[in-house]
Design a protein around this motif. Structure first.
Motif, PDB file in Angstrom:
ATOM      1  N   ASP A  72       0.804  -1.659  -0.074  1.00  0.00           N
ATOM      2  CA  ASP A  72       0.407  -0.743   0.317  1.00  0.00           C
ATOM      3  C   ASP A  72       0.990   1.192  -0.066  1.00  0.00           C
ATOM      4  N   ASN A  73       1.145   1.928  -1.018  1.00  0.00           N
ATOM      5  CA  ASN A  73       1.868   2.714  -1.454  1.00  0.00           C
ATOM      6  C   ASN A  73       1.909   4.162  -0.147  1.00  0.00           C
ATOM      7  N   ALA A  74       0.312   4.060  -0.185  1.00  0.00           N
ATOM      8  CA  ALA A  74      -0.246   5.055   0.173  1.00  0.00           C
ATOM      9  C   ALA A  74       0.555   5.437   1.874  1.00  0.00           C
ATOM     10  N   LYS A  75       0.343   4.373   2.381  1.00  0.00           N
ATOM     11  CA  LYS A  75       0.659   3.858   3.715  1.00  0.00           C
ATOM     12  C   LYS A  75       1.885   3.289   4.312  1.00  0.00           C
ATOM     13  N   ASN A  76       2.588   3.515   2.759  1.00  0.00           N
ATOM     14  CA  ASN A  76       3.866   2.849   3.221  1.00  0.00           C
ATOM     15  C   ASN A  76       4.482   1.357   3.698  1.00  0.00           C
ATOM     16  N   THR A  77       3.732   0.555   3.224  1.00  0.00           N
ATOM     17  CA  THR A  77       3.493  -0.567   4.116  1.00  0.00           C
ATOM     18  C   THR A  77       3.328  -1.470   2.541  1.00  0.00           C
ATOM     19  N   VAL A  78       4.050  -2.770   3.096  1.00  0.00           N
ATOM     20  CA  VAL A  78       3.852  -4.065   2.462  1.00  0.00           C
ATOM     21  C   VAL A  78       4.169  -5.252   3.048  1.00  0.00           C
ATOM     22  N   TYR A  79       2.904  -6.345   2.106  1.00  0.00           N
ATOM     23  CA  TYR A  79       2.497  -7.542   3.356  1.00  0.00           C
ATOM     24  C   TYR A  79       3.001  -8.594   2.746  1.00  0.00           C
ATOM     25  N   LEU A  80       3.073  -9.178   3.745  1.00  0.00           N
ATOM     26  CA  LEU A  80       3.328 -10.766   3.112  1.00  0.00           C
ATOM     27  C   LEU A  80       2.193 -11.202   3.686  1.00  0.00           C
ATOM     28  N   GLN A  81       1.670 -12.317   3.030  1.00  0.00           N
ATOM     29  CA  GLN A  81       0.088 -13.679   3.477  1.00  0.00           C
ATOM     30  C   GLN A  81       1.440 -14.769   3.116  1.00  0.00           C
ATOM     31  N   LEU A  82       1.217 -15.573   4.298  1.00  0.00           N
ATOM     32  CA  LEU A  82       1.529 -16.617   4.399  1.00  0.00           C
ATOM     33  C   LEU A  82       0.934 -18.051   4.439  1.00  0.00           C
ATOM     34  N   ASN A  83       0.865 -18.298   2.892  1.00  0.00           N
ATOM     35  CA  ASN A  83      -0.448 -20.346   3.102  1.00  0.00           C
ATOM     36  C   ASN A  83      -0.063 -20.536   3.500  1.00  0.00           C
ATOM     37  N   SER A  84      -0.825 -22.017   3.468  1.00  0.00           N
ATOM     38  CA  SER A  84      -0.044 -23.430   3.696  1.00  0.00           C
ATOM     39  C   SER A  84       0.952 -23.464   3.874  1.00  0.00           C
ATOM     40  N   LEU A  85       1.553 -23.342   5.118  1.00  0.00           N
ATOM     41  CA  LEU A  85       2.617 -22.661   5.936  1.00  0.00           C
ATOM     42  C   LEU A  85       3.208 -24.199   6.037  1.00  0.00           C
ATOM     43  N   LYS A  86       4.947 -24.407   5.988  1.00  0.00           N
ATOM     44  CA  LYS A  86       5.434 -25.691   6.795  1.00  0.00           C
ATOM     45  C   LYS A  86       5.847 -25.595   7.416  1.00  0.00           C
ATOM     46  N   PRO A  87       6.909 -26.375   8.288  1.00  0.00           N
ATOM     47  CA  PRO A  87       7.786 -26.391   9.352  1.00  0.00           C
ATOM     48  C   PRO A  87       8.950 -25.859   8.802  1.00  0.00           C
ATOM     49  N   GLU A  88       9.154 -25.924   7.801  1.00  0.00           N
ATOM     50  CA  GLU A  88      10.803 -25.465   7.055  1.00  0.00           C
ATOM     51  C   GLU A  88      10.357 -24.137   6.581  1.00  0.00           C
ATOM     52  N   ASP A  89       8.937 -23.531   7.017  1.00  0.00           N
ATOM     53  CA  ASP A  89       8.852 -22.096   6.894  1.00  0.00           C
ATOM     54  C   ASP A  89       9.279 -21.118   7.925  1.00  0.00           C
ATOM     55  N   THR A  90       9.766 -22.202   8.866  1.00  0.00           N
ATOM     56  CA  THR A  90      10.602 -21.109  10.362  1.00  0.00           C
ATOM     57  C   THR A  90      11.676 -20.823   9.782  1.00  0.00           C
TER      58      THR A  90
END
Length: 120
Positions: A72-90
């Motif tokens: 969201d450029n107006a808010k100077n914010t970046v998001y990361l949606q993490l789905n189907s998480l796996k233990p190796e994403d730790t």
């Protein structure tokens, strides 16, 4: 001065989801690329996803189809949606941004990181 502050990490079971946020504040003229990296214990920091100011994005092979980056450029914010998480994403997830503090000078900034732990 410029600061990047991440939020949204935590403990989640395998298959679950999380949403990370990172907001830039301070002396900002324009934000160019914004990225998420991660670093697991004993491993090198790796690029997870990147998004340009235009909105075009790219992903690391290990997260394609599961993670989604947006901004969201107006808010100077970046998001990361993490789905189907796996233990190796730790890992500790770090926000990075290339920020112009005036029309000519671009600098690289990092957040302090947010821990994501995925239990099996």
């Amino acid at each position: 001065q410029v600061q990047l502050v991440e939020s949204g990490g935590g403990l989640v079971q395998a298959g679950g989801s999380l949403r990370l946020s990172c907001t830039a504040s301070g002396d900002i003229f324009k934000i160019n690329g914004m990225d998420w990296y991660r670093q697991a214990p004993g491993k090198q920091r790796e690029l997870v996803a990147t998004i340009a100011s235009s909105g075009s994005s790219n992903y690391g092979d290990s997260v394609k189809g599961r993670f989604s980056i947006s901004r969201d450029n107006a808010k100077n914010t970046v998001y990361l949606q993490l789905n189907s998480l796996k233990p190796e994403d730790t890992a500790v997830y770090y926000c990075h941004a290339a920020i112009l503090r005036d029309e000519r000078h671009e600098y690289s900034y990092w957040g302090e990181g947010t821990q994501v732990t995925v239990s099996s």
